[in-house]
Design a protein around this motif. Structure first.
Motif, PDB file in Angstrom:
ATOM      1  N   ALA A   1       0.719  -1.031  -0.104  1.00 31.49           N
ATOM      2  CA  ALA A   1      -0.012   0.228   0.230  1.00 31.49           C
ATOM      3  C   ALA A   1       0.601   1.301  -0.017  1.00 31.49           C
ATOM      4  O   ALA A   1       1.869   1.392   0.946  1.00 31.49           O
ATOM      5  N   TRP A   2      -0.123   2.175  -0.947  1.00 29.13           N
ATOM      6  CA  TRP A   2       1.081   3.530  -0.473  1.00 29.13           C
ATOM      7  C   TRP A   2       0.028   4.356  -0.737  1.00 29.13           C
ATOM      8  O   TRP A   2      -1.306   4.737  -1.147  1.00 29.13           O
ATOM      9  N   LEU A   3       0.273   4.982   0.622  1.00 29.45           N
ATOM     10  CA  LEU A   3      -0.605   6.722   0.894  1.00 29.45           C
ATOM     11  C   LEU A   3       0.111   7.771   0.586  1.00 29.45           C
ATOM     12  O   LEU A   3       0.608   8.020   1.465  1.00 29.45           O
ATOM     13  N   LEU A   4       0.011   8.600  -0.276  1.00 33.75           N
ATOM     14  CA  LEU A   4      -0.725   9.657  -0.525  1.00 33.75           C
ATOM     15  C   LEU A   4      -1.279  11.203   0.321  1.00 33.75           C
ATOM     16  O   LEU A   4      -2.280  10.981   0.291  1.00 33.75           O
ATOM     17  N   MET A   5       0.007  12.380   1.017  1.00 35.77           N
ATOM     18  CA  MET A   5      -1.302  12.760   1.335  1.00 35.77           C
ATOM     19  C   MET A   5      -0.412  14.394   1.705  1.00 35.77           C
ATOM     20  O   MET A   5       0.917  14.205   1.262  1.00 35.77           O
ATOM     21  N   HIS A   6      -1.204  15.477   1.599  1.00 37.30           N
ATOM     22  CA  HIS A   6      -0.619  17.023   1.719  1.00 37.30           C
ATOM     23  C   HIS A   6      -0.282  17.194   3.052  1.00 37.30           C
ATOM     24  O   HIS A   6      -0.692  16.955   3.734  1.00 37.30           O
ATOM     25  N   ALA A   7       0.633  18.191   3.384  1.00 41.32           N
ATOM     26  CA  ALA A   7       1.432  18.320   4.583  1.00 41.32           C
ATOM     27  C   ALA A   7       0.418  19.213   5.006  1.00 41.32           C
ATOM     28  O   ALA A   7       0.296  20.266   3.972  1.00 41.32           O
ATOM     29  N   LEU A   8       0.239  19.153   6.456  1.00 40.76           N
ATOM     30  CA  LEU A   8      -0.187  19.958   6.858  1.00 40.76           C
ATOM     31  C   LEU A   8       0.155  20.853   7.900  1.00 40.76           C
ATOM     32  O   LEU A   8       1.542  20.786   7.388  1.00 40.76           O
ATOM     33  N   PRO A   9       0.292  22.462   8.034  1.00 42.95           N
ATOM     34  CA  PRO A   9       1.238  23.435   8.286  1.00 42.95           C
ATOM     35  C   PRO A   9       1.735  23.350   9.500  1.00 42.95           C
ATOM     36  O   PRO A   9       1.188  22.586   9.995  1.00 42.95           O
ATOM     37  N   GLY A  10       3.106  23.906  10.100  1.00 45.32           N
ATOM     38  CA  GLY A  10       3.485  23.845  11.312  1.00 45.32           C
ATOM     39  C   GLY A  10       4.536  22.758  11.374  1.00 45.32           C
ATOM     40  O   GLY A  10       5.196  21.714  11.320  1.00 45.32           O
ATOM     41  N   GLN A  11       4.796  22.766  12.958  1.00 42.44           N
ATOM     42  CA  GLN A  11       5.404  21.738  13.123  1.00 42.44           C
ATOM     43  C   GLN A  11       5.018  20.837  13.928  1.00 42.44           C
ATOM     44  O   GLN A  11       4.180  21.083  15.183  1.00 42.44           O
ATOM     45  N   THR A  12       5.968  19.749  14.218  1.00 42.44           N
ATOM     46  CA  THR A  12       5.110  19.012  16.101  1.00 42.44           C
ATOM     47  C   THR A  12       5.552  19.671  16.964  1.00 42.44           C
ATOM     48  O   THR A  12       6.664  20.139  17.748  1.00 42.44           O
ATOM     49  N   ALA A  13       4.384  19.211  17.933  1.00 45.97           N
ATOM     50  CA  ALA A  13       4.303  19.717  19.160  1.00 45.97           C
ATOM     51  C   ALA A  13       5.890  19.093  19.767  1.00 45.97           C
ATOM     52  O   ALA A  13       6.031  20.384  21.027  1.00 45.97           O
ATOM     53  N   TYR A  14       6.037  18.350  19.723  1.00 51.80           N
ATOM     54  CA  TYR A  14       7.121  17.857  20.293  1.00 51.80           C
ATOM     55  C   TYR A  14       8.544  19.424  19.805  1.00 51.80           C
ATOM     56  O   TYR A  14       9.659  19.423  20.778  1.00 51.80           O
ATOM     57  N   GLN A  15       8.906  19.315  18.410  1.00 56.03           N
ATOM     58  CA  GLN A  15       9.538  20.512  18.173  1.00 56.03           C
ATOM     59  C   GLN A  15       9.766  21.904  18.547  1.00 56.03           C
ATOM     60  O   GLN A  15      10.618  22.318  18.843  1.00 56.03           O
ATOM     61  N   VAL A  16       7.972  22.364  18.957  1.00 52.78           N
ATOM     62  CA  VAL A  16       8.078  23.721  18.910  1.00 52.78           C
ATOM     63  C   VAL A  16       8.865  23.694  20.792  1.00 52.78           C
ATOM     64  O   VAL A  16       9.538  24.431  21.338  1.00 52.78           O
ATOM     65  N   MET A  17       8.281  22.096  21.509  1.00 52.59           N
ATOM     66  CA  MET A  17       8.647  22.470  22.993  1.00 52.59           C
ATOM     67  C   MET A  17      10.003  22.216  22.713  1.00 52.59           C
ATOM     68  O   MET A  17      10.347  23.026  23.985  1.00 52.59           O
ATOM     69  N   GLU A  18      10.978  21.136  22.156  1.00 55.02           N
ATOM     70  CA  GLU A  18      12.166  22.287  22.505  1.00 55.02           C
ATOM     71  C   GLU A  18      12.856  23.246  21.751  1.00 55.02           C
ATOM     72  O   GLU A  18      13.696  23.439  22.870  1.00 55.02           O
ATOM     73  N   SER A  19      12.508  23.595  20.478  1.00 51.42           N
ATOM     74  CA  SER A  19      12.840  24.891  20.507  1.00 51.42           C
ATOM     75  C   SER A  19      12.110  26.343  21.380  1.00 51.42           C
ATOM     76  O   SER A  19      13.152  26.990  21.097  1.00 51.42           O
ATOM     77  N   GLN A  20      10.996  26.551  21.913  1.00 51.56           N
ATOM     78  CA  GLN A  20      10.287  26.885  23.007  1.00 51.56           C
ATOM     79  C   GLN A  20      10.239  26.981  23.903  1.00 51.56           C
ATOM     80  O   GLN A  20       8.402  26.963  24.375  1.00 51.56           O
TER      81      GLN A  20
ATOM     82  N   SER B   1       0.903  11.337  21.312  1.00 54.36           N
ATOM     83  CA  SER B   1       2.424  11.387  21.789  1.00 54.36           C
ATOM     84  C   SER B   1       2.556  13.347  20.924  1.00 54.36           C
ATOM     85  O   SER B   1       1.612  13.631  20.177  1.00 54.36           O
ATOM     86  N   LEU B   2       3.304  14.055  21.515  1.00 60.36           N
ATOM     87  CA  LEU B   2       3.810  15.050  20.931  1.00 60.36           C
ATOM     88  C   LEU B   2       4.557  15.256  19.052  1.00 60.36           C
ATOM     89  O   LEU B   2       4.643  16.425  18.502  1.00 60.36           O
ATOM     90  N   ASP B   3       4.663  13.424  19.134  1.00 64.62           N
ATOM     91  CA  ASP B   3       5.278  13.562  17.675  1.00 64.62           C
ATOM     92  C   ASP B   3       3.807  13.526  16.755  1.00 64.62           C
ATOM     93  O   ASP B   3       4.247  14.013  15.248  1.00 64.62           O
ATOM     94  N   ASN B   4       3.294  13.284  17.390  1.00 61.57           N
ATOM     95  CA  ASN B   4       1.498  13.269  15.842  1.00 61.57           C
ATOM     96  C   ASN B   4       0.703  14.327  16.343  1.00 61.57           C
ATOM     97  O   ASN B   4      -0.391  14.590  15.142  1.00 61.57           O
ATOM     98  N   ILE B   5       1.175  15.601  17.051  1.00 63.19           N
ATOM     99  CA  ILE B   5       0.158  16.114  17.702  1.00 63.19           C
ATOM    100  C   ILE B   5       1.080  17.951  16.415  1.00 63.19           C
ATOM    101  O   ILE B   5       2.344  18.292  16.409  1.00 63.19           O
ATOM    102  N   LEU B   6       0.416  18.887  15.045  1.00 62.21           N
ATOM    103  CA  LEU B   6       1.370  19.679  14.765  1.00 62.21           C
ATOM    104  C   LEU B   6       0.458  21.164  15.229  1.00 62.21           C
ATOM    105  O   LEU B   6      -0.459  21.504  15.845  1.00 62.21           O
ATOM    106  N   LEU B   7       1.634  21.866  15.346  1.00 61.83           N
ATOM    107  CA  LEU B   7       1.225  23.627  15.608  1.00 61.83           C
ATOM    108  C   LEU B   7       1.675  24.366  15.315  1.00 61.83           C
ATOM    109  O   LEU B   7       3.352  24.094  14.382  1.00 61.83           O
ATOM    110  N   ARG B   8       0.659  25.676  14.548  1.00 62.07           N
ATOM    111  CA  ARG B   8       1.901  26.483  14.175  1.00 62.07           C
ATOM    112  C   ARG B   8       1.180  28.072  14.505  1.00 62.07           C
ATOM    113  O   ARG B   8      -0.280  28.429  14.870  1.00 62.07           O
ATOM    114  N   ASP B   9       2.186  28.582  14.952  1.00 62.69           N
ATOM    115  CA  ASP B   9       1.698  30.267  16.067  1.00 62.69           C
ATOM    116  C   ASP B   9       0.811  30.049  17.266  1.00 62.69           C
ATOM    117  O   ASP B   9       0.137  30.683  17.651  1.00 62.69           O
TER     118      ASP B   9
END
Length: 276
Positions: free
Chosen positions: A99-118, A205-213
């Motif tokens: 199986a192949w599943l192609l998806m459009h990206a949502l905007p933003g970064q993962t909650a993990y990335q934001v927690m780490e950088s901010q 998990s924090l890797d599966n939630i996306l945030l922007r601003d």
């Protein structure tokens, strides 16, 4: 999936394009490829990026049982889109064993990335995550056609143990050196559970939630979505927050609305997650 991710050796690595069915060739042409290194239990995940005037894409690919999982995620994504923001399915190709599943990206970064950088924004991020989880858990049960309760997941866990699919060297530090059978036995001591069913993400998990601003813009990796006890999601997010600051765990409970924490359910769902 987020289109603002920063390439890093700990999160993803550049790679060559993989072979895809002819029907997908034009959709993936002209992109640079990077393979995701986080949470690959649902098959290989690739970020397709760098194409001028084109949105980033994500491609999931798997064979055999993983192909079934990807098919299940595709169905769940299409259902979830009517309730909360998730990646739009661009193409799906399934064969008898692939199986192949192609998806459009949502905007933003993962909650993990934001927690780490901010780090100064962590409390606000926890508040946003709690609000989003309440929104997910408020979806009417009658709307959801998927079951992911602990009885269903225990049956799947037992099958994974018997097939030798559990990665025992990837257990959390609290269970370092345990066998999958020891985890299974520990789970049995916590049964029965009094169910509190809601529509769950399954791997919140924090890797599966996306945030922007500072705002949650959606969730990814939805292959476990279904009706289950709310602690399925609560336990995983609680554990993820503990990697940064135990105080954030208390903040999450307060913002979600839990005054009396069920420690038994927390423990049960963290044990169960080890087997997937």
């Amino acid at each position: 999936m987020g289109d603002d991710r920063v390439l890093g050796e700990d999160r993803e690595e550049a790679c060559s394009a993989i072979a895809v069915p002819a029907s997908l060739s034009s959709a993936v042409a002209g992109y640079q490829w990077a393979r995701n290194l986080v949470g690959q239990s649902g098959g290989a995940v690739y970020r397709l990026h760098g194409k001028q005037r084109a949105t980033d894409l994500f491609l999931k690919h798997g064979r055999d049982a993983l192909a079934d999982d990807i098919t299940g995620e595709m169905v769940r994504l299409r259902w979830l889109a009517g309730h909360i923001p998730v990646p739009a399915v661009t193409y799906f190709v399934g064969t008898a064993d692939e199986a192949w599943l192609l998806m459009h990206a949502l905007p933003g970064q993962t909650a993990y990335q934001v927690m780490e950088s901010q780090p100064d924004e962590r409390i606000a991020i926890v508040d946003a995550l709690a609000a989003f989880l309440r929104r997910l858990h408020a979806i009417p049960l009658s709307d959801c056609p998927f079951t992911s309760d602990h009885a269903y997941r225990l049956a799947r866990a037992r099958a994974r143990i018997d097939a030798g699919l559990v990665e025992e060297d990837d257990f959390d530090a609290e269970r370092e050196g345990w066998s999958a059978e020891q985890v299974w036995d520990a789970l049995q001591t916590l049964l029965p559970l009094a169910p509190d069913p809601v529509v769950t993400h399954g791997d919140f998990s924090l890797d599966n939630i996306l945030l922007r601003d500072g705002v949650v813009v959606g969730c990814i990796d939805t292959g476990r979505v279904g009706i289950a006890d709310r602690y399925q999601d609560i336990a995983i997010l609680w554990h993820s927050l503990g990697e940064f600051d135990p105080g954030l765990q208390d903040r999450f409970f307060a913002r979600y609305g839990i005054a009396d924490v069920d420690r038994g359910k927390l423990h049960f769902h963290l044990l169960l997650d080890e087997l997937f």
